[in-house]
Design a protein around this motif. Structure first.
Motif, short mmCIF file in Angstrom:
data_model
loop_
_atom_site.label_atom_id
_atom_site.label_comp_id
_atom_site.label_asym_id
_atom_site.label_seq_id
_atom_site.Cartn_x
_atom_site.Cartn_y
_atom_site.Cartn_z
N ASP A 172 -7.54 1.03 75.15
CA ASP A 172 -8.50 0.82 76.24
C ASP A 172 -8.58 -0.64 76.65
N ASP A 173 -8.39 -1.56 75.72
CA ASP A 173 -8.51 -2.99 76.02
C ASP A 173 -7.17 -3.66 76.29
N ALA A 174 -6.06 -2.95 76.08
CA ALA A 174 -4.75 -3.59 76.05
C ALA A 174 -4.40 -4.33 77.34
N LEU A 175 -4.70 -3.74 78.49
CA LEU A 175 -4.30 -4.36 79.75
C LEU A 175 -5.08 -5.64 80.04
N SER A 176 -6.21 -5.84 79.38
CA SER A 176 -6.97 -7.08 79.58
C SER A 176 -6.26 -8.28 78.95
N TYR A 177 -5.24 -8.01 78.15
CA TYR A 177 -4.46 -9.09 77.54
C TYR A 177 -3.24 -9.48 78.38
N VAL A 178 -3.07 -8.86 79.53
CA VAL A 178 -1.90 -9.11 80.38
C VAL A 178 -2.24 -10.16 81.44
N LEU A 179 -1.44 -11.23 81.48
CA LEU A 179 -1.58 -12.22 82.54
C LEU A 179 -1.04 -11.67 83.85
N HIS B 83 -0.32 1.56 75.96
CA HIS B 83 0.06 2.08 74.64
C HIS B 83 1.12 1.19 73.99
N GLN B 84 2.02 0.64 74.78
CA GLN B 84 3.02 -0.26 74.22
C GLN B 84 2.37 -1.49 73.59
N ILE B 85 1.46 -2.11 74.34
CA ILE B 85 0.82 -3.33 73.84
C ILE B 85 -0.01 -3.04 72.60
N ALA B 86 -0.75 -1.93 72.63
CA ALA B 86 -1.56 -1.57 71.46
C ALA B 86 -0.66 -1.36 70.24
N PHE B 87 0.45 -0.66 70.43
CA PHE B 87 1.37 -0.40 69.31
C PHE B 87 1.99 -1.70 68.82
N MET B 88 2.51 -2.52 69.73
CA MET B 88 3.17 -3.76 69.32
C MET B 88 2.21 -4.71 68.63
N SER B 89 0.97 -4.77 69.12
CA SER B 89 0.00 -5.69 68.53
C SER B 89 -0.47 -5.22 67.16
N GLY B 90 -0.20 -3.97 66.83
CA GLY B 90 -0.46 -3.50 65.48
C GLY B 90 0.64 -3.86 64.51
N VAL B 91 1.76 -4.32 65.03
CA VAL B 91 2.89 -4.73 64.21
C VAL B 91 2.94 -6.25 64.06
N MET B 92 2.72 -6.95 65.16
CA MET B 92 2.82 -8.41 65.16
C MET B 92 1.81 -8.98 66.15
N THR B 93 1.38 -10.20 65.92
CA THR B 93 0.48 -10.86 66.85
C THR B 93 1.26 -11.28 68.09
N LEU B 94 0.75 -10.88 69.24
CA LEU B 94 1.33 -11.29 70.52
C LEU B 94 0.61 -12.55 70.98
N LEU B 95 1.38 -13.56 71.33
CA LEU B 95 0.82 -14.87 71.70
C LEU B 95 0.87 -15.08 73.20
N VAL C 5 3.54 -10.07 80.84
CA VAL C 5 3.36 -11.36 80.18
C VAL C 5 1.95 -11.41 79.57
N ILE C 6 1.87 -11.73 78.29
CA ILE C 6 0.60 -11.76 77.57
C ILE C 6 -0.14 -13.07 77.86
N LYS C 7 -1.47 -12.98 78.03
CA LYS C 7 -2.23 -14.18 78.38
C LYS C 7 -3.11 -14.74 77.26
N ARG C 8 -3.39 -13.94 76.22
CA ARG C 8 -4.20 -14.43 75.09
C ARG C 8 -3.77 -13.70 73.83
N PRO C 9 -4.05 -14.29 72.66
CA PRO C 9 -3.58 -13.67 71.43
C PRO C 9 -4.06 -12.22 71.30
N ALA C 10 -3.14 -11.35 70.92
CA ALA C 10 -3.44 -9.93 70.81
C ALA C 10 -3.00 -9.44 69.43
N ARG C 11 -3.95 -8.94 68.68
CA ARG C 11 -3.65 -8.39 67.35
C ARG C 11 -4.51 -7.15 67.15
N ASN C 12 -3.88 -6.02 66.89
CA ASN C 12 -4.59 -4.76 66.66
C ASN C 12 -5.54 -4.42 67.81
N VAL C 13 -5.08 -4.57 69.03
CA VAL C 13 -5.92 -4.26 70.18
C VAL C 13 -5.90 -2.76 70.45
#
Length: 266
Positions: A138-145, A215-227, A127-135
């Motif tokens: 290395d930083d991707a897991l910091s966006y996980v609630l 890697h999943q979050i980084a890839f997905m956030s390069g396609v669409m903004t995760l809210l 579950v994402i906790k803050r907006p993620a775009r092009n993350v």
């Protein structure tokens, strides 16, 4: 911390309604030994408690989050890719499930009359906790609630006939998630077991993923903004198979708990 979303009957001057709260009690304990403490507002910032508390058995758990979207990854376990007749893709294969497919623990999976072959797919959800775009990775897991169990229910016959995933995975009730969100969890190597009517059907580990969560979050956030509140379904291990009306499907993930859903005809 285990964050739940639930319906309660009220307490003192607090009217009945829907709230978020934290589940209290030993990990792995029977639900009769657990309580839930209501928090003020949502779980995406500092947690403040209202002082209201209920026995877990006296509330009804809902899906722990209502996402704007569910982003899922296909064929992310090599053995599952093989059982589907192919190899795991080098680039993450992503697809969307609508927010209307989301249900909670103990809610019913409803089989559509248009499909004769509906399958379970037990998965770990992030579950994402803050907006993620092009993350970055290395930083991707910091966006996980946090993490919860999920079931990427699929009308397999329609997936084959349509040649794509939208209809097959988009029906109402085709995305159970729960029973709660666990924060502070290292999800890199957790056991994931799916049972149908008590019989083990899937037994894998998250360390077997082809593309890990970062890697999943980084890839997905390069396609669409995760809210905040968006859900990432991280793939299913081998052993998928059919469910029919009258079945009960359980997805149990180490460190999280059991997501259980009955299956009924629509």
């Amino acid at each position: 911390m285990r964050i739940a979303r639930f319906v309660h009957t009220g307490s003192g001057e607090t009217p009945a309604g829907v709230a978020w709260g934290t589940v209290e009690g030993p990990s792995g304990a029977d639900r009769s030994a657990l309580t839930v403490a209501a928090i003020d507002g949502h779980p995406f910032g500092p947690i403040a408690f209202t002082g209201d508390r209920w026995a877990l058995e006296d509330v009804r758990l809902l899906s722990p989050i209502l996402p704007s979207k569910v982003v899922a990854i296909g064929k992310n376990y090599s053995d599952h890719a093989k059982e589907m007749g192919g190899d795991a893709p080098e680039t993450p294969l992503i697809f969307l499930k609508p927010s209307t497919s989301v249900i909670g623990d103990r809610d019913a999976i409803r089989l559509p009359p248009s499909s004769s072959e509906v399958h379970y797919e037990g998965e770990l959800a992030a579950v994402i906790k803050r907006p993620a775009r092009n993350v970055s990775v290395d930083d991707a897991l910091s966006y996980v609630l946090g993490y919860c169990a999920a079931n990427d229910v699929t009308a397999r016959d329609q997936q084959r006939s349509d040649g794509q995933f939208t209809r097959a995975k988009g029906y109402d009730s085709f995305c159970p998630i729960g029973p709660w969100i666990v924060t502070g969890l290292d999800a890199s190597d957790l056991r994931l077991v799916t049972r149908v009517n008590g019989q083990v059907k899937q037994d894998g580990r998250t360390s077997q993923m082809v593309h890990d969560i970062a890697h999943q979050i980084a890839f997905m956030s390069g396609v669409m903004t995760l809210l905040p509140g968006d859900v990432i379904l991280t793939g299913t291990p081998a052993g998928v198979g059919p469910i029919v009306a009258g079945d009960t499907v359980e997805v149990e993930i180490e460190g999280i708990g059991v997501l259980s859903n009955p299956v009924v005809a629509s």
